[in-house]
Design a protein around this motif. Structure first.
Motif, mmCIF file in Angstrom:
data_model
loop_
_atom_site.group_PDB
_atom_site.id
_atom_site.type_symbol
_atom_site.label_atom_id
_atom_site.label_comp_id
_atom_site.label_asym_id
_atom_site.label_seq_id
_atom_site.Cartn_x
_atom_site.Cartn_y
_atom_site.Cartn_z
ATOM 1 N N ALA A 226 0.832 -1.201 0.000
ATOM 2 C CA ALA A 226 0.000 0.000 0.000
ATOM 3 C C ALA A 226 0.873 1.259 0.000
ATOM 4 C CB ALA A 226 -0.927 0.001 1.211
ATOM 5 N N ARG A 227 1.919 1.267 0.802
ATOM 6 C CA ARG A 227 2.810 2.430 0.840
ATOM 7 C C ARG A 227 3.545 2.603 -0.489
ATOM 8 N NH1 ARG A 227 6.896 1.806 4.957
ATOM 9 N NH2 ARG A 227 6.404 -0.391 4.963
ATOM 10 N N LEU A 228 3.942 1.482 -1.115
ATOM 11 C CA LEU A 228 4.633 1.550 -2.399
ATOM 12 C C LEU A 228 3.711 2.100 -3.481
ATOM 13 C CD1 LEU A 228 7.206 0.943 -3.962
ATOM 14 C CD2 LEU A 228 6.359 -1.371 -4.320
ATOM 15 N N ARG A 229 2.455 1.624 -3.512
ATOM 16 C CA ARG A 229 1.486 2.148 -4.478
ATOM 17 C C ARG A 229 1.260 3.648 -4.285
ATOM 18 N NH1 ARG A 229 -1.947 -1.609 -3.007
ATOM 19 N NH2 ARG A 229 -1.285 -3.561 -3.892
ATOM 20 N N ALA A 230 1.139 4.077 -3.027
ATOM 21 C CA ALA A 230 0.927 5.502 -2.737
ATOM 22 C C ALA A 230 2.130 6.328 -3.185
ATOM 23 C CB ALA A 230 0.669 5.702 -1.254
ATOM 24 N N ALA A 231 3.324 5.824 -2.956
ATOM 25 C CA ALA A 231 4.527 6.547 -3.366
ATOM 26 C C ALA A 231 4.619 6.633 -4.889
ATOM 27 C CB ALA A 231 5.768 5.869 -2.793
ATOM 28 N N ARG A 232 4.285 5.543 -5.583
ATOM 29 C CA ARG A 232 4.313 5.577 -7.051
ATOM 30 C C ARG A 232 3.273 6.546 -7.599
ATOM 31 N NH1 ARG A 232 5.122 -0.792 -8.424
ATOM 32 N NH2 ARG A 232 7.362 -0.812 -8.081
ATOM 33 N N ASP A 233 2.075 6.555 -7.014
ATOM 34 C CA ASP A 233 1.042 7.487 -7.453
ATOM 35 C C ASP A 233 1.474 8.931 -7.220
ATOM 36 O OD1 ASP A 233 -0.534 5.374 -8.241
ATOM 37 O OD2 ASP A 233 -1.759 5.369 -6.412
ATOM 38 N N ALA A 234 2.102 9.202 -6.061
ATOM 39 C CA ALA A 234 2.587 10.551 -5.776
ATOM 40 C C ALA A 234 3.677 10.947 -6.764
ATOM 41 C CB ALA A 234 3.112 10.626 -4.347
ATOM 42 N N SER B 222 0.557 2.502 -15.858
ATOM 43 C CA SER B 222 -0.308 1.514 -15.223
ATOM 44 C C SER B 222 0.442 0.210 -15.044
ATOM 45 C CB SER B 222 -1.558 1.285 -16.070
ATOM 46 O OG SER B 222 -1.214 0.719 -17.308
ATOM 47 N N GLN B 223 -0.047 -0.615 -14.148
ATOM 48 C CA GLN B 223 0.599 -1.903 -13.909
ATOM 49 C C GLN B 223 0.489 -2.800 -15.127
ATOM 50 O OE1 GLN B 223 -0.943 -3.924 -10.504
ATOM 51 N NE2 GLN B 223 0.927 -3.642 -9.368
ATOM 52 N N GLU B 224 -0.594 -2.661 -15.888
ATOM 53 C CA GLU B 224 -0.755 -3.506 -17.063
ATOM 54 C C GLU B 224 0.289 -3.200 -18.123
ATOM 55 O OE1 GLU B 224 -3.828 -3.639 -14.531
ATOM 56 O OE2 GLU B 224 -3.579 -1.829 -15.720
ATOM 57 N N GLN B 225 0.748 -1.933 -18.192
ATOM 58 C CA GLN B 225 1.756 -1.562 -19.157
ATOM 59 C C GLN B 225 3.080 -2.230 -18.849
ATOM 60 O OE1 GLN B 225 1.692 2.734 -19.012
ATOM 61 N NE2 GLN B 225 1.924 2.763 -21.205
ATOM 62 N N GLY B 226 3.452 -2.306 -17.595
ATOM 63 C CA GLY B 226 4.724 -2.899 -17.197
ATOM 64 C C GLY B 226 5.889 -2.134 -17.782
ATOM 65 N N ASP B 227 6.858 -2.845 -18.333
ATOM 66 C CA ASP B 227 8.041 -2.221 -18.910
ATOM 67 C C ASP B 227 7.999 -2.218 -20.424
ATOM 68 O OD1 ASP B 227 10.116 -3.651 -16.350
ATOM 69 O OD2 ASP B 227 9.182 -1.688 -16.424
#
Length: 139
Positions: free
Chosen positions: A15-23, A33-38
């Motif tokens: 949850a903290r990692l997702r929040a940091a990535r969104d910020a 997005s996660q679906e895009q990946g690399d």
């Protein structure tokens, strides 16, 4: 540390990692997005990916020829081992290119689940809350 503590700390970390990535995405104006990946999504990333494919193939062949040449000089079997290792290097290069293009190169030992690979393939989507997949064959 008990199993419940481990699961809750893992979920908390996610949850903290997702929040940091969104910020971070909000600050930089990019959205990934996660679906895009690399996957390459711009021309420069595509060129970099193509350059890496070519480099993987050429490096494997070069290493194979170098090993073959060295063994030929050491054992006096010129040019047979160099030719043999040229083909071994070519096969290794094609295998590396295949793995890279299929996305299998991210991390050693990680399997694809649901079409994704890497550290985000576990978790709530697969029913494995802590993402360790240790209890997969036991059900």
């Amino acid at each position: 540390m008990t199993g419940d503590d481990k699961k809750s700390s893992s979920a908390d970390f996610d949850a903290r990692l997702r929040a940091a990535r969104d910020a971070y995405d909000g600050r930089t104006g990019s959205s990934r997005s996660q679906e895009q990946g690399d996957a390459p999504d711009s021309g420069m990333k595509g060129i970099g990916f193509a350059m890496r494919l070519g480099t993987e193939l050429v490096a494997a062949i070069g290493i194979g020829v170098g090993v073959g040449y060295g063994l030929d000089q050491w054992l006096g079997t010129t040019p047979w081992l160099m030719v043999l290792f040229f083909f071994f290097g070519g096969a290794a290069g094609v295998l590396n290119v295949y793995r890279l293009s299929m996305g299998m190169d991210q991390t050693v030992g990680w399997r694809r689940i649901g079409g994704r690979s890497g550290p985000h393939s576990g978790g709530a989507e697969t029913g494995d809350a802590d993402g360790d997949r240790e209890d997969r064959g036991k059900k």
